[in-house]
Design a protein around this motif. Structure first.
Motif, PDB file in Angstrom:
ATOM      1  N   THR A 192      44.969  51.532  44.811  1.00 13.29           N
ATOM      2  CA  THR A 192      44.001  51.095  44.097  1.00 13.29           C
ATOM      3  C   THR A 192      42.586  51.997  44.832  1.00 13.29           C
ATOM      4  O   THR A 192      42.526  51.481  45.911  1.00 13.29           O
ATOM      5  CB  THR A 192      43.841  50.182  42.737  1.00 13.29           C
ATOM      6  OG1 THR A 192      44.493  50.229  42.699  1.00 13.29           O
ATOM      7  CG2 THR A 192      42.504  51.235  42.130  1.00 13.29           C
ATOM      8  N   VAL A 223      38.816  53.654  40.741  1.00 14.18           N
ATOM      9  CA  VAL A 223      37.962  53.359  40.377  1.00 14.18           C
ATOM     10  C   VAL A 223      36.554  53.811  40.782  1.00 14.18           C
ATOM     11  O   VAL A 223      36.587  53.641  41.978  1.00 14.18           O
ATOM     12  CB  VAL A 223      37.392  51.736  39.971  1.00 14.18           C
ATOM     13  CG1 VAL A 223      36.928  51.176  39.137  1.00 14.18           C
ATOM     14  CG2 VAL A 223      39.600  51.119  39.664  1.00 14.18           C
ATOM     15  N   ALA A 268      44.282  47.329  47.673  1.00 18.41           N
ATOM     16  CA  ALA A 268      43.249  48.124  47.228  1.00 18.41           C
ATOM     17  C   ALA A 268      42.299  48.827  48.249  1.00 18.41           C
ATOM     18  O   ALA A 268      42.698  48.120  49.386  1.00 18.41           O
ATOM     19  CB  ALA A 268      41.774  46.968  46.388  1.00 18.41           C
ATOM     20  N   ASN A 270      50.161  44.802  45.894  1.00 21.31           N
ATOM     21  CA  ASN A 270      48.789  45.280  45.304  1.00 21.31           C
ATOM     22  C   ASN A 270      47.430  45.575  46.259  1.00 21.31           C
ATOM     23  O   ASN A 270      46.839  44.891  46.738  1.00 21.31           O
ATOM     24  CB  ASN A 270      48.645  44.082  44.137  1.00 21.31           C
ATOM     25  CG  ASN A 270      47.829  45.154  42.857  1.00 21.31           C
ATOM     26  OD1 ASN A 270      47.825  46.274  42.998  1.00 21.31           O
ATOM     27  ND2 ASN A 270      47.542  44.260  42.073  1.00 21.31           N
ATOM     28  N   GLY A 322      39.695  38.490  41.234  1.00 24.16           N
ATOM     29  CA  GLY A 322      40.253  38.759  39.419  1.00 24.16           C
ATOM     30  C   GLY A 322      41.886  39.790  39.373  1.00 24.16           C
ATOM     31  O   GLY A 322      41.803  39.316  37.979  1.00 24.16           O
ATOM     32  N   LYS A 323      41.586  40.594  40.322  1.00 29.19           N
ATOM     33  CA  LYS A 323      42.535  41.565  39.856  1.00 29.19           C
ATOM     34  C   LYS A 323      44.152  41.337  40.091  1.00 29.19           C
ATOM     35  O   LYS A 323      44.979  42.203  41.023  1.00 29.19           O
ATOM     36  CB  LYS A 323      42.233  42.703  40.088  1.00 29.19           C
ATOM     37  CG  LYS A 323      41.134  43.598  39.202  1.00 29.19           C
ATOM     38  CD  LYS A 323      40.942  44.629  38.340  1.00 29.19           C
ATOM     39  CE  LYS A 323      39.436  44.436  37.074  1.00 29.19           C
ATOM     40  NZ  LYS A 323      38.399  44.586  37.757  1.00 29.19           N
ATOM     41  N   SER A 324      44.000  40.541  41.122  1.00 28.92           N
ATOM     42  CA  SER A 324      45.418  39.947  41.961  1.00 28.92           C
ATOM     43  C   SER A 324      46.110  40.768  42.803  1.00 28.92           C
ATOM     44  O   SER A 324      47.044  42.047  43.358  1.00 28.92           O
ATOM     45  CB  SER A 324      46.671  39.810  40.771  1.00 28.92           C
ATOM     46  OG  SER A 324      47.030  40.927  40.154  1.00 28.92           O
ATOM     47  N   PHE A 325      44.974  41.682  43.885  1.00 29.35           N
ATOM     48  CA  PHE A 325      44.960  42.477  44.920  1.00 29.35           C
ATOM     49  C   PHE A 325      45.698  41.258  45.991  1.00 29.35           C
ATOM     50  O   PHE A 325      45.337  40.146  45.862  1.00 29.35           O
ATOM     51  CB  PHE A 325      44.088  42.634  44.734  1.00 29.35           C
ATOM     52  CG  PHE A 325      44.032  43.706  44.306  1.00 29.35           C
ATOM     53  CD1 PHE A 325      44.251  45.158  44.334  1.00 29.35           C
ATOM     54  CD2 PHE A 325      42.481  43.879  43.846  1.00 29.35           C
ATOM     55  CE1 PHE A 325      44.441  46.600  43.628  1.00 29.35           C
ATOM     56  CE2 PHE A 325      42.426  45.546  42.176  1.00 29.35           C
ATOM     57  CZ  PHE A 325      43.232  46.495  42.914  1.00 29.35           C
ATOM     58  N   LYS A 335      32.767  42.245  42.488  1.00 26.07           N
ATOM     59  CA  LYS A 335      32.475  42.900  41.131  1.00 26.07           C
ATOM     60  C   LYS A 335      34.169  43.352  40.889  1.00 26.07           C
ATOM     61  O   LYS A 335      34.935  42.913  39.277  1.00 26.07           O
ATOM     62  CB  LYS A 335      32.024  42.997  40.289  1.00 26.07           C
ATOM     63  CG  LYS A 335      30.212  41.744  40.465  1.00 26.07           C
ATOM     64  CD  LYS A 335      30.688  40.103  39.505  1.00 26.07           C
ATOM     65  CE  LYS A 335      29.207  39.700  39.618  1.00 26.07           C
ATOM     66  NZ  LYS A 335      29.890  38.155  39.776  1.00 26.07           N
ATOM     67  N   ALA A 336      34.472  44.999  41.351  1.00 25.13           N
ATOM     68  CA  ALA A 336      35.651  45.185  40.289  1.00 25.13           C
ATOM     69  C   ALA A 336      36.584  45.089  40.851  1.00 25.13           C
ATOM     70  O   ALA A 336      37.778  45.252  40.783  1.00 25.13           O
ATOM     71  CB  ALA A 336      34.947  47.028  41.064  1.00 25.13           C
ATOM     72  N   ILE A 337      36.741  44.337  42.945  1.00 27.44           N
ATOM     73  CA  ILE A 337      37.945  44.169  43.014  1.00 27.44           C
ATOM     74  C   ILE A 337      38.565  42.283  42.252  1.00 27.44           C
ATOM     75  O   ILE A 337      39.805  42.256  42.353  1.00 27.44           O
ATOM     76  CB  ILE A 337      38.156  44.615  44.727  1.00 27.44           C
ATOM     77  CG1 ILE A 337      38.126  45.551  44.392  1.00 27.44           C
ATOM     78  CG2 ILE A 337      39.603  43.789  45.066  1.00 27.44           C
ATOM     79  CD1 ILE A 337      37.756  45.929  45.606  1.00 27.44           C
TER      80      ILE A 337
END
Ligand SMILES: Cc1cc2nc3c(=O)[nH]c(=O)nc-3n(C[C@H](O)[C@H](O)[C@H](O)COP(=O)(O)OP(=O)(O)OC[C@H]3O[C@@H](n4cnc5c(N)ncnc54)[C@H](O)[C@@H]3O)c2cc1C
Ligand SMILES: Nc1ncnc2c1ncn2[C@@H]1O[C@H](COP(=O)(O)O)[C@@H](O)[C@H]1O
Lengths: 262, 333
Positions: free
Chosen positions: A59, A84, A5, A3, A109-112, A105-107
């Motif tokens: 992403t 995003v 970013a 995953n 906690g989204k399991s990247f 903040k955007a990245i």
């Protein structure tokens, strides 16, 4: 499955003639064209290659005004899945610290597993956001990477050091910044560009990220541009004519006696 | 103290780096203006000899971070010890050289300290109670005057990385600075990255960014072999060899020697451009050179618009002639 970013920035075309805006702290944007930051092309390319090899998603994250969507679409056309866009006006006028804080903040906690960024944005030429973002995330980082392999939960990277290079390993999740030499970015083909138009670009505001107005953009920046001015110009000097040997003798004499540089 | 100017005393293979003495020179000037001390932060393992060397150049104080955990540069441990030190003592500024090492380190430390960092600066001044730095931006087309928003208020350290070869180096005039050994504690989770292998470039070669003289080649050099004449000139002058992007993209030189907007920014005393047209992206990396000499067959080449001296001619004739002339001159002096 990875995953990934990728952070991308839109920057003025390197050929653009730039002038300073009336407020003397920013450039006049009227009439200039913008491109995806060259180092970020390498970051996007590497993310796509990793996805092609190991599966997963890519992403794109971009902080910038509405015009920056063009750079986002370029990354999507190269093969990123979605994006995003931190496009709110309040994000504007910030520094590397506020950019990193908002991206975090955007990245977070989204399991990247991995964040890829450029080693440098060629507009501000700071080379900071990747490392600052890693610090905010609490992840390790590796800068100026020319070769990357992800093996299990480990990223093995060749990075440029003074006078040579080094092979280092960090545990994922990690932030890697791309140096030229990492890969050859692909040119998106027309069908890919068409397809990219339909990909999702989520627009987020500071509030969406749980950030107050004082923490983003100019209000949150610790570094300020007090003034911006054209570079001190250079002008054409002396052209020395004659046979190579004569010209060389004359120039060496001038370098010693006139310029006093040797 | 809140008026002290710190600098990161980078060293390599047991010697202080050239840019370290430039940082010291600037730290002394800024400290004198701000009413503080010029303080060296020297990190590594077994630093006694280096501290002695550095002391000769007259810093007011040396803080030693001397620990086996710091023997080899690694981002995690170095970030940790520097950030702890800054948080404890809050200097006015912390200066770094703009090297590959500090480009990896300084943003991370600044981030942890919640501090601004101004990268690749070509000017510095203490004015109206605040530190100001000059930064080339947008490929060197514009120069920014930047400053910390909260400078002058206690507790905000401003970080800045200074471009090599721009600031006047401190001279060895002797001195006996206070040397203090600070405690080093590196938590286990800061021990990253794992260094698997270091591939050092042949020693003895001058580092591009720090070189006093750079001989650079472009498409006009015609091939990897063509660079031999440039290397001979560079050897005669103790210079480093750079390249345009064309030369790099053609595979004639490694990327790390590329000068320009997507390569290195350099500021040598003398930049010798051979077979380089002077594209705007190339100029972005070298237009802060003190003196530019261009050799090009095309009298209309853009490089002549910025060169202090130009020779219109074939580099394969002109460069060997230059090598001979320089050799003669240097042998005589
Ligand atoms: C986004 C972007 C980023 C870029 N970044 C960089 C960068 O970082 N650095 C960089 O250098 N470029 C960069 N470029 C490329 C730049 O635009 C030019 O293409 C490049 O600098 C040209 O290299 P050159 O001068 O070697 O080649 P050319 O422009 O082809 O010039 C070759 C010159 O050699 C001369 N010549 C030929 N034979 C001889 C001879 N025998 N003796 C003497 N002279 C001879 C010719 O007259 C000519 O002027 C970038 C471009 C883009 C779009
Ligand atoms: N506004 C932004 N939005 C997304 N990514 C960014 C932004 N600014 C910088 N980055 C990323 O951080 C890298 C280094 O930027 P900089 O520190 O500004 O030189 C860039 O190559 C991008 O990958």
């Amino acid at each position: 499955m990875l995953n990934i970013a990728v952070c991308v920035k839109q920057v003025p075309d390197t050929e653009a003639r730039l002038s300073v805006a009336a407020d003397k702290t920013r450039i006049e944007e009227q009439g200039i064209s913008f491109i995806l930051n060259p180092y970020d092309e390498h970051a996007v390319e590497e993310a796509i290659r990793l996805k092609e090899k190991q599966g997963g998603t890519v992403t794109v994250f971009c902080l910038g005004p509405a015009r920056a969507e063009e750079a986002i679409r370029t990354a999507l056309a190269m093969g990123a899945d979605k994006a995003v866009h931190l496009a709110d006006a309040a994000f504007g006028g910030g520094d590397e610290g506020t950019a990193a804080a908002a991206l975090e903040k955007a990245i977070a906690g989204k399991s990247f597993d991995l964040v890829l960024a450029g080693r440098l944005a060629i507009d501000d030429a700071s080379g900071q956001v990747g490392a600052r973002l890693a610090e905010k995330l609490g992840w390790p980082h590796v800068t100026a990477v020319t070769r990357l392999a992800v093996e299990g939960r480990e990223a093995v990277a060749n990075r440029e050091i003074d006078g040579g290079s080094q092979v280092v390993a960090v545990t994922l999740p990690a932030v890697i910044t791309a140096q030229r030499g990492l890969n050859q970015p692909r040119y998106p083909k027309i069908p890919d560009i068409m397809k990219a138009r339909r990909k999702e670009v989520a627009k987020v505001t500071p509030a969406d990220l749980g950030l107050s107005g004082g923490e983003v953009g100019g209000a949150g920046a610790k570094g300020k541009v007090a003034g911006l001015a054209p570079a001190p110009g250079r002008s054409a000097g002396k052209v020395i004519a004659g046979e190579p040997a004569d010209a060389a003798r004359k120039v060496v004499g001038l370098l010693r006696d006139e310029a006093k540089v040797i | 103290m809140a008026t002290d100017i710190w600098f990161f005393a980078e060293h390599k293979d047991g010697n202080l780096r050239k840019v370290t003495l430039e940082l010291l020179g600037e730290a002394k000037r800024l400290a004198a203006a701000a009413g503080g001390e010029a303080v060296a932060v020297l990190a590594g393992s077994g630093l006694g000899g280096l501290a002695g060397q550095l002391g000769q150049y007259g810093p007011d104080r040396i803080i030693l971070l001397d620990d086996p955990a710091l023997a080899e540069y690694r981002t995690g441990p170095y970030t940790n010890v520097l950030a702890v030190l800054v948080a404890e003592r809050k200097p006015l500024a912390f200066l770094f050289g703009n090297t590959a090492l500090t480009r990896d380190l300084a943003p991370r430390v600044a981030g942890r300290c919640g501090a601004p960092l101004f990268s690749d600066c070509t000017g510095a001044a203490y004015r109206d109670g605040a530190l100001h730095f000059t930064r080339p931006m947008y490929g060197g087309k514009l120069y920014a005057d930047v400053t910390g928003a909260a400078v002058g208020q206690p507790g905000t350290t401003v970080f800045a990385a200074l471009r090599a070869n721009v600031f006047g180096a401190a001279q060895a005039t002797g001195g006996s600075p206070a040397v203090e050994t600070a405690a080093v504690a590196v938590p286990p989770d800061a021990l990253w990255p794992v260094v698997k292998e270091t591939l050092a470039q042949v020693s003895g070669k001058v580092e591009l960014a720090e070189a006093n003289i750079i001989v650079s080649g472009g498409r006009g050099v015609g091939g990897a072999d063509g660079f031999k004449v440039l290397e001979e000139l560079a050897d005669a002058l103790g210079a480093a060899v750079g390249a345009s992007r064309m030369a790099v993209d053609n595979g004639w030189r490694d990327y790390k020697y590329q000068v320009g907007q997507t390569g290195k920014t350099v500021s040598p005393t003398l930049y010798i451009a051979c077979g380089i047209s002077g594209a705007i992206q190339h100029l972005a990396g070298m237009s802060s050179s003190k003196c530019i000499l261009a050799i090009n067959t095309d009298p209309e080449a853009n490089i002549f618009k910025v060169a202090d001296y130009g020779i219109v001619g074939d580099l394969f004739q002109v460069v060997p002639a230059l090598t001979q002339e320089f050799r003669r001159l240097l042998a005589a002096s």
